[in-house]
Design an enzyme around this catalytic site. Sequence first.
Site, PDB file in Angstrom:
ATOM      1  N   LYS A  55     -24.180  39.255 -25.452  1.00  0.00           N
ATOM      2  CA  LYS A  55     -25.021  39.338 -26.657  1.00  0.00           C
ATOM      3  C   LYS A  55     -26.426  39.874 -26.275  1.00  0.00           C
ATOM      4  CE  LYS A  55     -27.282  37.487 -30.410  1.00  0.00           C
ATOM      5  NZ  LYS A  55     -28.605  37.325 -29.873  1.00  0.00           N
ATOM      6  N   GLN A  80     -30.696  41.914 -21.054  1.00  0.00           N
ATOM      7  CA  GLN A  80     -31.081  40.761 -20.227  1.00  0.00           C
ATOM      8  C   GLN A  80     -30.076  40.568 -19.094  1.00  0.00           C
ATOM      9  OE1 GLN A  80     -32.488  36.813 -21.830  1.00  0.00           O
ATOM     10  NE2 GLN A  80     -30.380  36.240 -21.420  1.00  0.00           N
ATOM     11  N   HIS A  92     -22.911  29.528 -26.815  1.00  0.00           N
ATOM     12  CA  HIS A  92     -23.299  28.803 -25.604  1.00  0.00           C
ATOM     13  C   HIS A  92     -22.112  27.996 -25.064  1.00  0.00           C
ATOM     14  CE1 HIS A  92     -27.388  28.887 -27.710  1.00  0.00           C
ATOM     15  NE2 HIS A  92     -27.627  29.520 -26.578  1.00  0.00           N
ATOM     16  N   MET A  98     -31.651  28.113 -23.838  1.00  0.00           N
ATOM     17  CA  MET A  98     -32.890  27.580 -24.423  1.00  0.00           C
ATOM     18  C   MET A  98     -32.560  26.537 -25.492  1.00  0.00           C
ATOM     19  SD  MET A  98     -35.656  30.611 -24.347  1.00  0.00           S
ATOM     20  CE  MET A  98     -35.089  31.518 -25.759  1.00  0.00           C
ATOM     21  N   GLY A  99     -31.317  26.057 -25.501  1.00  0.00           N
ATOM     22  CA  GLY A  99     -30.949  25.002 -26.439  1.00  0.00           C
ATOM     23  C   GLY A  99     -30.658  25.514 -27.833  1.00  0.00           C
ATOM     24  N   SER A 149     -26.472  33.087 -32.882  1.00  0.00           N
ATOM     25  CA  SER A 149     -27.792  33.036 -32.256  1.00  0.00           C
ATOM     26  C   SER A 149     -28.498  31.771 -32.733  1.00  0.00           C
ATOM     27  CB  SER A 149     -28.607  34.266 -32.673  1.00  0.00           C
ATOM     28  OG  SER A 149     -29.976  34.055 -32.396  1.00  0.00           O
TER      29      SER A 149
HETATM   30  P1  AMP Z   1     -30.332  31.557 -25.235  1.00  0.00           P
HETATM   31  O1  AMP Z   1     -30.242  30.082 -25.421  1.00  0.00           O
HETATM   32  O2  AMP Z   1     -30.377  32.325 -26.508  1.00  0.00           O
HETATM   33  O3  AMP Z   1     -31.387  31.951 -24.229  1.00  0.00           O
HETATM   34  O4  AMP Z   1     -28.950  31.999 -24.583  1.00  0.00           O
HETATM   35  C1  AMP Z   1     -28.457  31.395 -23.426  1.00  0.00           C
HETATM   36  C2  AMP Z   1     -27.258  32.180 -22.935  1.00  0.00           C
HETATM   37  O5  AMP Z   1     -26.261  32.199 -23.954  1.00  0.00           O
HETATM   38  C3  AMP Z   1     -27.586  33.651 -22.644  1.00  0.00           C
HETATM   39  O6  AMP Z   1     -26.845  34.082 -21.506  1.00  0.00           O
HETATM   40  C4  AMP Z   1     -27.118  34.358 -23.894  1.00  0.00           C
HETATM   41  O7  AMP Z   1     -26.771  35.704 -23.676  1.00  0.00           O
HETATM   42  C5  AMP Z   1     -25.899  33.531 -24.236  1.00  0.00           C
HETATM   43  N1  AMP Z   1     -25.572  33.678 -25.658  1.00  0.00           N
HETATM   44  C6  AMP Z   1     -26.393  33.494 -26.720  1.00  0.00           C
HETATM   45  N2  AMP Z   1     -25.746  33.767 -27.878  1.00  0.00           N
HETATM   46  C7  AMP Z   1     -24.489  34.151 -27.523  1.00  0.00           C
HETATM   47  C8  AMP Z   1     -23.348  34.568 -28.255  1.00  0.00           C
HETATM   48  N3  AMP Z   1     -23.342  34.675 -29.578  1.00  0.00           N
HETATM   49  N4  AMP Z   1     -22.214  34.867 -27.563  1.00  0.00           N
HETATM   50  C9  AMP Z   1     -22.201  34.781 -26.204  1.00  0.00           C
HETATM   51  N5  AMP Z   1     -23.243  34.399 -25.464  1.00  0.00           N
HETATM   52  C10 AMP Z   1     -24.376  34.081 -26.099  1.00  0.00           C
END
Ligand code: AMP
Length: 282
Positions: free
Chosen positions: A149, A153, A37, A30-31, A185
């Site tokens: 993390k 999900q 990421h 989601m950027g 995050s």
């Molecule tokens: P999001 O942008 O938060 O929807 O995350 C996109 C992807 O990145 C998802 O698969 C999350 O689980 C992964 N992600 C987010 N934060 C972390 C983190 N700290 N370590 C590893 N993967 C992450």
Amino acid sequence: MIIFEKIEDLRAHLAEIRKEHESIGFVPTMGALHDGHLALVRRSKSCTGYTVCSIFVNPVQFNNPDDLLKYPRTLEKDIALLEQVQCDVLFHPSVKEMYPDEITEKYDFGYLEQIMEGAHRPGHFNGVAIVVKKLLDIVDADRAYFGEKDYQQLMIVKELVRQCGIRTQIIPCPTTREPDGLAMSSRNTRLGQAEREAAPVIFKTLKQIPEFLKTNSIENLKNWVTAQINESGFLQVEYIDIADASDLHIIDNHDFKGQKLIACIAVHAGPVRLIDNFQFNS
Ligand code: AMP
């Protein structure tokens, strides 16, 4: 890096790439990208010939309108970061492009969507499933990379792929943390100074769970974790659960010898909601 906003254009491009026999890796996000990421993108780069990242703030998975409104959006910076790690394609569709019609899909993940994040964020996982199904169909990657993390999900996505017969292999990736242990995050940028300073206690406490559990009941453990984290006054535990890491069945007694367990937690830090988890052997 090539940037696509239209599904049709991305599909046509990837069809050409596939002719070159390149395997395709996919990292949906989601950027507001951070090192967590980028670790997923690097992993994809190391295992596949061609890497696609998507940035789409999916309105359908937000059960809290304020969270959606305030979700950080940093596209220019994200593009620069993706270029640094030599991502091949960024897919950045509009909401209209992703959802031209009314959304009616309803998935059933049973028990998996009734606990923890599912129980506290009604409709969230259905929204996640809708967007992930759509993105996996569009990109048709050989492998897609998801972070541990968001452990629940990840389990939902694996179940989605099983239910729908999607050919993409789901690859779990470990959580990337700040030097003080806070799980990275996109929402961390919204933390106030006091909340940010208090937040490392979350992971610090999770790491002490295996030792504490040797001599305490699950109920005592939950009370102890909550007290440790709430102590600063800047954090408020929403839930803490111990589950079997293989299927997320909640453990509420001491009948778990030899199992791989996971502690999952959600914490309110002012207006920001943080989640984290920690896996350990019982
Ligand atoms: P999001 O942008 O938060 O929807 O995350 C996109 C992807 O990145 C998802 O698969 C999350 O689980 C992964 N992600 C987010 N934060 C972390 C983190 N700290 N370590 C590893 N993967 C992450």
